[in-house]
Design a protein around this motif. Sequence first.
Motif, PDB file in Angstrom:
ATOM      1  N   ASN A 255       0.974  -1.186  -0.051  1.00  0.00           N
ATOM      2  CA  ASN A 255       0.207   0.014   0.064  1.00  0.00           C
ATOM      3  C   ASN A 255       1.015   1.393  -0.083  1.00  0.00           C
ATOM      4  N   GLU A 256       2.030   0.976  -0.377  1.00  0.00           N
ATOM      5  CA  GLU A 256       2.990   2.375  -0.533  1.00  0.00           C
ATOM      6  C   GLU A 256       2.494   3.690  -0.946  1.00  0.00           C
ATOM      7  N   SER A 257       1.795   3.437  -2.096  1.00  0.00           N
ATOM      8  CA  SER A 257       1.308   4.813  -2.848  1.00  0.00           C
ATOM      9  C   SER A 257      -0.063   5.219  -2.285  1.00  0.00           C
ATOM     10  N   THR A 258      -1.015   4.228  -1.751  1.00  0.00           N
ATOM     11  CA  THR A 258      -2.105   4.401  -1.415  1.00  0.00           C
ATOM     12  C   THR A 258      -2.386   5.580  -0.641  1.00  0.00           C
ATOM     13  N   LYS A 259      -1.698   5.941   0.366  1.00  0.00           N
ATOM     14  CA  LYS A 259      -1.925   7.084   1.516  1.00  0.00           C
ATOM     15  C   LYS A 259      -1.576   8.456   0.682  1.00  0.00           C
ATOM     16  N   GLU A 260      -0.833   8.588   0.020  1.00  0.00           N
ATOM     17  CA  GLU A 260      -0.300   9.740  -0.856  1.00  0.00           C
ATOM     18  C   GLU A 260      -1.232   9.951  -2.140  1.00  0.00           C
ATOM     19  N   LEU A 261      -1.500   8.808  -2.511  1.00  0.00           N
ATOM     20  CA  LEU A 261      -2.162   9.330  -3.973  1.00  0.00           C
ATOM     21  C   LEU A 261      -3.571   8.622  -4.137  1.00  0.00           C
ATOM     22  N   PHE A 262      -4.429   7.952  -3.050  1.00  0.00           N
ATOM     23  CA  PHE A 262      -5.744   7.743  -3.214  1.00  0.00           C
ATOM     24  C   PHE A 262      -6.362   9.020  -3.106  1.00  0.00           C
ATOM     25  N   PRO A 263      -7.534   9.380  -3.718  1.00  0.00           N
ATOM     26  CA  PRO A 263      -8.573  10.347  -3.540  1.00  0.00           C
ATOM     27  C   PRO A 263      -9.568  10.120  -2.555  1.00  0.00           C
ATOM     28  N   SER A 264      -9.093   9.909  -1.282  1.00  0.00           N
ATOM     29  CA  SER A 264     -10.050   9.569  -0.105  1.00  0.00           C
ATOM     30  C   SER A 264     -11.059  10.557   0.266  1.00  0.00           C
ATOM     31  N   ASP A 265     -10.994  11.541  -0.429  1.00  0.00           N
ATOM     32  CA  ASP A 265     -12.156  12.505  -0.189  1.00  0.00           C
ATOM     33  C   ASP A 265     -13.089  12.809  -1.300  1.00  0.00           C
TER      34      ASP A 265
ATOM     35  N   LYS B 235      -6.051  15.964 -12.589  1.00  0.00           N
ATOM     36  CA  LYS B 235      -6.643  17.588 -12.230  1.00  0.00           C
ATOM     37  C   LYS B 235      -6.873  17.560 -10.795  1.00  0.00           C
ATOM     38  N   TYR B 236      -7.393  16.510  -9.972  1.00  0.00           N
ATOM     39  CA  TYR B 236      -7.573  16.442  -8.704  1.00  0.00           C
ATOM     40  C   TYR B 236      -6.111  16.548  -7.890  1.00  0.00           C
ATOM     41  N   MET B 237      -5.281  15.652  -8.385  1.00  0.00           N
ATOM     42  CA  MET B 237      -3.891  15.778  -7.769  1.00  0.00           C
ATOM     43  C   MET B 237      -2.986  16.969  -7.960  1.00  0.00           C
ATOM     44  N   SER B 238      -3.541  17.830  -8.736  1.00  0.00           N
ATOM     45  CA  SER B 238      -2.916  18.819  -9.045  1.00  0.00           C
ATOM     46  C   SER B 238      -3.093  20.023  -8.118  1.00  0.00           C
ATOM     47  N   LYS B 239      -3.909  19.664  -7.165  1.00  0.00           N
ATOM     48  CA  LYS B 239      -4.293  20.714  -5.963  1.00  0.00           C
ATOM     49  C   LYS B 239      -3.673  20.025  -4.806  1.00  0.00           C
ATOM     50  N   LYS B 240      -2.951  19.110  -4.952  1.00  0.00           N
ATOM     51  CA  LYS B 240      -2.234  18.201  -3.673  1.00  0.00           C
ATOM     52  C   LYS B 240      -0.820  18.056  -3.966  1.00  0.00           C
TER      53      LYS B 240
END
Length: 282
Positions: free
Chosen positions: A180-190, A271-276
Amino acid sequence: MKITKIHITLFCLSVLVLSSCNQKKEQKVEGTNTTVFQPETGIDLLDLQAKNKLGKDTIITIINDPVYHKTKKYQAVNALNVLKKEIDLSKIDIKNTKIVFECIDGYKPEMPLELFLNTKPFLAFKDIEAPKGSNWEKIIKDGNEMNADPFYLVYESVSEKDIRYKWPYNLIKIHLKPSNESTKELFPSDNKELEIGYNLFQKQCITCHSINGIGGTMGPELNYPKSITEYWIEKELVDYIVDPASFRNKVKMPTLGITKQQSQEIVDYLKYMSKKKIEVRK
């Protein structure tokens, strides 16, 4: 205050009780199967080769090689033996660990460690049928000429059609990391609506591209310092992901075989990740 024998006795008893409790806690931790995964720095295959630590080599034959698209013979070493010799797998939570392959060109495919351990993988380092004076036959892909050197991961008992298994060439390092290495940083949880795009990115893109430094480096970073969605026209970006060759001659990005709607899902996620954005360390 006058110290009596009773005080000394009580003090000794309390020390013994605390010591006993600590020993029980330590025994309980040692007796569990749960391990705290420590990220590995990786197995440097070139370093092992230079030190003659890869082990005994053998000749293997691969029917329907997925890179050369024909039967091939290689000089190779047993990849499982290399892995087990360099890393103590008894200290690894195998079911929740992935194996990541690092290639010279930045390509970083990955697969479940448990799946890898149940195969017969080999690290090929010489193509037996290569032209004289060369270790490898050239690889021609989408009009581009490539070389498998220094290592090419192959399997004796795996179908070339089984996409769960990775066949990286230009291989130089092997890493073990949490699944789950990338889940915390990249998953769109919200935003659950973007999970489709996230899953598509994980399946189709992350082996070559990174977001905030997480992923492959064969292709460009897609989020930092500027998101690709900030300098590409959205419609053209969607079309490019579907058919890169329609935009660039001899493009390195492959045709992924996805629909325009799936490409739009990926772009919406980007586009979502561009704000994070998170600063990527050099």
